[in-house]
Design an enzyme around this catalytic site. Structure first.
Site, PDB file in Angstrom:
ATOM      1  N   ASP A   1      -6.605  -1.803  -7.891  1.00 15.22           N
ATOM      2  CA  ASP A   1      -7.244  -2.425  -6.735  1.00 15.22           C
ATOM      3  C   ASP A   1      -7.608  -3.858  -7.092  1.00 15.22           C
ATOM      4  O   ASP A   1      -7.870  -4.164  -8.257  1.00 15.22           O
ATOM      5  CB  ASP A   1      -8.500  -1.667  -6.306  1.00 15.22           C
ATOM      6  CG  ASP A   1      -8.829  -1.983  -4.857  1.00 15.22           C
ATOM      7  OD1 ASP A   1      -8.391  -1.250  -3.967  1.00 15.22           O
ATOM      8  OD2 ASP A   1      -9.481  -3.020  -4.611  1.00 15.22           O
TER       9      ASP A   1
ATOM     10  N   ARG B   1       0.806  -1.225   0.000  1.00 11.54           N
ATOM     11  CA  ARG B   1       0.000   0.000   0.000  1.00 11.54           C
ATOM     12  C   ARG B   1       0.844   1.282   0.000  1.00 11.54           C
ATOM     13  O   ARG B   1       0.416   2.316   0.517  1.00 11.54           O
ATOM     14  CB  ARG B   1      -0.975   0.011   1.188  1.00 11.54           C
ATOM     15  CG  ARG B   1      -2.000  -1.112   1.173  1.00 11.54           C
ATOM     16  CD  ARG B   1      -2.899  -1.028  -0.048  1.00 11.54           C
ATOM     17  NE  ARG B   1      -4.081  -1.844   0.105  1.00 11.54           N
ATOM     18  CZ  ARG B   1      -5.289  -1.352   0.383  1.00 11.54           C
ATOM     19  NH1 ARG B   1      -5.481  -0.071   0.555  1.00 11.54           N
ATOM     20  NH2 ARG B   1      -6.314  -2.169   0.483  1.00 11.54           N
TER      21      ARG B   1
HETATM   22  O1  1CP Z   1       0.261   0.729  -3.035  1.00 10.85           O
HETATM   23  C1  1CP Z   1      -0.278  -0.321  -3.333  1.00 10.85           C
HETATM   24  O2  1CP Z   1      -0.192  -1.330  -2.634  1.00 10.85           O
HETATM   25  C2  1CP Z   1      -1.055  -0.385  -4.660  1.00 10.85           C
HETATM   26  C3  1CP Z   1      -2.425  -0.078  -4.587  1.00 10.85           C
HETATM   27  C4  1CP Z   1      -3.444  -0.990  -3.919  1.00 10.85           C
HETATM   28  C5  1CP Z   1      -3.432  -2.370  -3.611  1.00 10.85           C
HETATM   29  C6  1CP Z   1      -2.298  -3.362  -3.750  1.00 10.85           C
HETATM   30  C7  1CP Z   1      -4.714  -0.491  -3.555  1.00 10.85           C
HETATM   31  C8  1CP Z   1      -5.149   0.905  -3.708  1.00 10.85           C
HETATM   32  N1  1CP Z   1      -5.469  -1.553  -3.130  1.00 10.85           N
HETATM   33  C9  1CP Z   1      -4.709  -2.703  -3.117  1.00 10.85           C
HETATM   34  C10 1CP Z   1      -5.121  -4.067  -2.750  1.00 10.85           C
HETATM   35  C11 1CP Z   1      -6.344  -4.271  -1.965  1.00 10.85           C
HETATM   36  N2  1CP Z   1      -7.556  -3.620  -2.092  1.00 10.85           N
HETATM   37  C12 1CP Z   1      -6.510  -5.276  -0.975  1.00 10.85           C
HETATM   38  C13 1CP Z   1      -5.459  -6.293  -0.634  1.00 10.85           C
HETATM   39  C14 1CP Z   1      -4.376  -5.760   0.218  1.00 10.85           C
HETATM   40  C15 1CP Z   1      -4.731  -5.500   1.671  1.00 10.85           C
HETATM   41  O3  1CP Z   1      -5.169  -6.416   2.369  1.00 10.85           O
HETATM   42  O4  1CP Z   1      -4.523  -4.352   2.084  1.00 10.85           O
HETATM   43  C16 1CP Z   1      -7.816  -5.185  -0.482  1.00 10.85           C
HETATM   44  C17 1CP Z   1      -8.446  -6.043   0.595  1.00 10.85           C
HETATM   45  C18 1CP Z   1      -8.475  -4.144  -1.183  1.00 10.85           C
HETATM   46  C19 1CP Z   1      -9.874  -3.716  -1.040  1.00 10.85           C
HETATM   47  C20 1CP Z   1      -9.989  -2.289  -0.655  1.00 10.85           C
HETATM   48  N3  1CP Z   1      -9.668  -1.245  -1.483  1.00 10.85           N
HETATM   49  C21 1CP Z   1     -10.352  -1.758   0.589  1.00 10.85           C
HETATM   50  C22 1CP Z   1     -10.631  -2.573   1.849  1.00 10.85           C
HETATM   51  C23 1CP Z   1     -12.052  -2.718   2.161  1.00 10.85           C
HETATM   52  C24 1CP Z   1     -12.254  -3.537   3.414  1.00 10.85           C
HETATM   53  O5  1CP Z   1     -12.711  -4.668   3.282  1.00 10.85           O
HETATM   54  O6  1CP Z   1     -11.941  -3.040   4.513  1.00 10.85           O
HETATM   55  C25 1CP Z   1     -10.334  -0.362   0.490  1.00 10.85           C
HETATM   56  C26 1CP Z   1     -10.733   0.656   1.537  1.00 10.85           C
HETATM   57  C27 1CP Z   1      -9.857  -0.048  -0.825  1.00 10.85           C
HETATM   58  C28 1CP Z   1      -9.592   1.298  -1.384  1.00 10.85           C
HETATM   59  C29 1CP Z   1      -8.210   1.579  -1.769  1.00 10.85           C
HETATM   60  N4  1CP Z   1      -7.453   0.809  -2.620  1.00 10.85           N
HETATM   61  C30 1CP Z   1      -6.214   1.384  -2.818  1.00 10.85           C
HETATM   62  C31 1CP Z   1      -6.188   2.592  -2.032  1.00 10.85           C
HETATM   63  C32 1CP Z   1      -5.033   3.570  -1.991  1.00 10.85           C
HETATM   64  C33 1CP Z   1      -7.439   2.702  -1.379  1.00 10.85           C
HETATM   65  C34 1CP Z   1      -7.866   3.829  -0.434  1.00 10.85           C
HETATM   66  C35 1CP Z   1      -8.896   4.658  -1.053  1.00 10.85           C
HETATM   67  C36 1CP Z   1      -8.486   6.019  -1.551  1.00 10.85           C
HETATM   68  O7  1CP Z   1      -7.346   6.437  -1.742  1.00 10.85           O
HETATM   69  O8  1CP Z   1      -9.431   6.745  -1.765  1.00 10.85           O
END
Ligand code: 1CP
Length: 360
Positions: free
Chosen positions: A91, A41
């Protein structure tokens, strides 16, 4: 193709021009002058530069779907934090969307799917025989642009969610603490669960292959919700499908990160992947005993350690590396970096890894 006597080693052209290929060498168990470091992330959230790009657009999805902007935020942590790898900004949820379940990313709440999969009728809507290259073209385009702009400074990591974690979102329709609807399905309709997992796996294989074709130098599979299943269920509904995926990816190193799957570590270590990602509750020495030198370990500093002072961060990062009994490591956190962490603290973590002298 390079011929060494009778052995043929496939080195993709794109990896030949890298100025820093430490992470790829670490993943393959080759010689290292120091440990490579990056953060799950790292693209997004913690950086003001990310937030300003994000604020100039209508929302998260527009950023993900606009290749030039996605590439821009992919590179930010390389420029600002000096990490040894970039990870493509996207994502895991783009896969269920491509399969016919669109999502919204709701501010301060997270993902929301209007349609979910709970029965056979719902499954009819779940597509798996479509042109992945076309439907997810914005991701592959972002990979191409990011690599061009990186100019070979560091490798680019591609990724996808593991089938079990993607099923969780398709069934639940949103984040959850328990994912009890998803776990319920494993008891009430395991045939449906297997059919869904199979479809997700097929799309994920095509998706990762296409990311590699576009220029991803290595790929990571995120199984964020592995830890909510017991070992027997994780074998049947989790690992079986990860195995299919890792067995299909041949040309680049593969990392499997099954968060929380402590009771399945021995089976995870038997997968045909190069690197096993560990969360901060997992014991590096025990895993090293299990795998010997056959695999690389990635992780596993507690993300909360970065709330400590700069000198505490140095201490905890050094003691993590002191615990390694092998060179085969990629230093990372045990899960994604938290959004309110000071980027200066992240820099201290990274500098500490870079200044550490290998004791092997
Ligand atoms: O920097 C990096 O790692 C690249 C970007 C990336 C990655 C690898 C994002 C951007 N998302 C992910 C993977 C991801 N997305 C996972 C697996 C990794 C982990 O466990 O952290 C999961 C479960 C998600 C789903 C997701 N996307 C959630 C979680 C929801 C929950 O169940 O709690 C959320 C909140 C997101 C949004 C998101 N994705 C990425 C970012 C930077 C964000 C935040 C939103 C934003 O900036 O507005």
């Amino acid at each position: 193709m390079i011929s060494l006597k009778n052995h043929f080693i496939f080195i993709p052209l794109s990896t030949m021009n890298l100025k820093n290929d430490l992470i790829l060498r670490a993943a393959r168990g080759e010689e290292l002058e120091r440990y490579p470091v990056w953060l799950m992330r790292q693209a997004g959230r913690i950086l003001p530069e990310y937030r300003s790009v994000r604020a100039s657009l209508s929302g998260f999805k527009e950023l993900v779907e606009t290749p030039e902007r996605a590439a821009e935020v992919t590179i930010q942590p390389v420029d600002i934090l000096d990490v040894d790898a970039a990870i493509i900004f996207s994502d895991i949820l783009v896969v269920p969307e491509a399969m016919g379940l669109p999502y919204e990313m709701i501010e301060k709440s997270g993902p929301y799917f209007k349609n979910v999969v709970r029965n056979e009728n719902d499954l009819i809507k779940v597509e798996f025989q479509f042109d992945v290259e076309d439907r997810l073209s914005y991701v592959f385009e972002a990979i191409k642009i990011a690599n061009k702009e990186l100019g070979g400074r560091v490798p680019l990591i591609g990724f996808a969610g593991a089938p079990w974690t993607i099923l969780c979102y398709m069934v639940e329709g949103r984040g959850s603490k328990t994912f009890s609807e998803s776990r319920k399905l494993l008891y009430t309709n395991p045939i449906l669960a297997h059919e869904l997992l199979n479809r997700i796996s097929l799309v994920t294989i095509a998706y990762l292959k296409q990311q590699i074709k576009a220029g991803a130098h290595m790929v990571q599979i995120f199984d964020s919700w592995a830890g909510i299943l017991g070992a027997d269920q994780y074998r049947e509904f989790g690992l079986k499908y990860i195995e299919k995926i890792v067995d299909s990816i041949k040309d680049v190193p593969v990392t499997v990160f099954s968060k929380g799957a402590i009771s399945s570590l021995n089976e995870i270590c038997e997968l045909n992947c190069n690197t096993v990602g560990l969360d901060w509750n997992m014991n590096i020495s025990k895993v090293r005993e299990m795998i010997g030198e056959t695999k690389t370990i990635q992780g596993n500093l507690d993300p909360c350690a970065l709330y400590g002072s700069h000198s505490e961060i140095e201490q905890s990062t050094i003691s993590l590396m002191n615990s390694f009994s092998s060179k085969r490591h990629i230093v990372n956190l045990g899960h994604g970096v938290y959004p309110d962490i000071d980027p200066e603290k992240v820099k201290t973590f990274i500098k500490t890894v870079k200044n550490y002298e290998l004791h092997f």
